[in-house]
Design a protein around this motif. Sequence first.
Motif, PDB file in Angstrom:
ATOM      1  N   CYS A 133       1.145  13.848  -1.170  1.00 35.68           N
ATOM      2  CA  CYS A 133       2.413  13.743  -1.903  1.00 35.68           C
ATOM      3  C   CYS A 133       2.450  14.917  -2.871  1.00 35.68           C
ATOM      4  N   TYR A 134       3.418  15.798  -2.704  1.00 35.48           N
ATOM      5  CA  TYR A 134       3.553  16.920  -3.629  1.00 35.48           C
ATOM      6  C   TYR A 134       4.691  16.619  -4.585  1.00 35.48           C
ATOM      7  N   ILE A 135       4.468  16.925  -5.854  1.00 36.11           N
ATOM      8  CA  ILE A 135       5.510  16.686  -6.841  1.00 36.11           C
ATOM      9  C   ILE A 135       6.619  17.707  -6.645  1.00 36.11           C
ATOM     10  N   GLU A 136       7.755  17.427  -7.226  1.00 32.23           N
ATOM     11  CA  GLU A 136       8.896  18.334  -7.159  1.00 32.23           C
ATOM     12  C   GLU A 136       8.518  19.644  -7.844  1.00 32.23           C
ATOM     13  N   PRO A 137       8.754  20.804  -7.205  1.00 31.50           N
ATOM     14  CA  PRO A 137       8.427  22.070  -7.869  1.00 31.50           C
ATOM     15  C   PRO A 137       9.161  22.185  -9.207  1.00 31.50           C
ATOM     16  N   GLY A 138       8.432  22.584 -10.230  1.00 30.02           N
ATOM     17  CA  GLY A 138       9.008  22.745 -11.557  1.00 30.02           C
ATOM     18  C   GLY A 138       9.120  21.454 -12.337  1.00 30.02           C
ATOM     19  N   ALA A 139       8.416  20.406 -11.912  1.00 36.96           N
ATOM     20  CA  ALA A 139       8.463  19.128 -12.627  1.00 36.96           C
ATOM     21  C   ALA A 139       7.042  18.627 -12.891  1.00 36.96           C
ATOM     22  N   PRO A 140       6.279  19.282 -13.779  1.00 39.80           N
ATOM     23  CA  PRO A 140       4.880  18.903 -13.994  1.00 39.80           C
ATOM     24  C   PRO A 140       4.718  17.508 -14.586  1.00 39.80           C
ATOM     25  N   TRP A 141       5.752  16.959 -15.191  1.00 42.69           N
ATOM     26  CA  TRP A 141       5.645  15.635 -15.784  1.00 42.69           C
ATOM     27  C   TRP A 141       5.505  14.557 -14.713  1.00 42.69           C
ATOM     28  N   GLU A 142       5.808  14.876 -13.446  1.00 42.01           N
ATOM     29  CA  GLU A 142       5.660  13.912 -12.362  1.00 42.01           C
ATOM     30  C   GLU A 142       4.191  13.741 -11.963  1.00 42.01           C
ATOM     31  N   ASN A 143       3.353  14.697 -12.250  1.00 39.46           N
ATOM     32  CA  ASN A 143       1.971  14.620 -11.846  1.00 39.46           C
ATOM     33  C   ASN A 143       1.219  13.632 -12.741  1.00 39.46           C
ATOM     34  N   GLY A 144       0.481  12.761 -12.127  1.00 43.74           N
ATOM     35  CA  GLY A 144      -0.349  11.827 -12.888  1.00 43.74           C
ATOM     36  C   GLY A 144       0.365  10.611 -13.419  1.00 43.74           C
ATOM     37  N   HIS A 145       1.556  10.290 -12.903  1.00 37.95           N
ATOM     38  CA  HIS A 145       2.277   9.084 -13.351  1.00 37.95           C
ATOM     39  C   HIS A 145       1.770   7.891 -12.580  1.00 37.95           C
TER      40      HIS A 145
END
Length: 168
Positions: free
Chosen positions: A156-168
């Motif tokens: 699962c790759y997070i949306e490019p340019g949305a680092p806040w999605e990582n680790g939720h």
Amino acid sequence: MEEVSREWLCLADKKVTSILRNEHGRVVNPKRMARVRRQRGLLASRKGSKRPRLAPKQEQRRSASRANEVWSYDFISDATANGRSVRILSVIDECTRECIGLRGARSFPARKVLEVLEEVIKRTGRGPEYLRSNNGPEFVARVVRRWVEKAGIQACYIEPGAPWENGH
């Protein structure tokens, strides 16, 4: 001007102007040079575009409802006392917020990332169903994608340019 421009296709107007001045002893107006090159189609070739990012495979963002469903991994950067950078790869279980793996090194190529993931799976005796990461070069490398597929884990790759999605 045309000879130099055709010989050095990758050079911009300022470089061609300086070559004409320094090597050929010609006095050239830079603005006129740019205009003539543009009219005759002698522009410098553009840099290649950025490498393509992997798009997220799912419409809905997958959230973890139980342990070992979704693991996230990403880098933490810091510097030592002498100013040299160090990167720390952290692997967490998104549901329990347990830090499953933490490894520091000066550089982390894709193979080293795989070593850490294999070690964590071997040490804990369990693996995730989904593995979430950003689109960093270490995470989208061919060897990592092949290993994830071979291990039966979905990436699962997070949306490019949305680092806040990582680790939720």
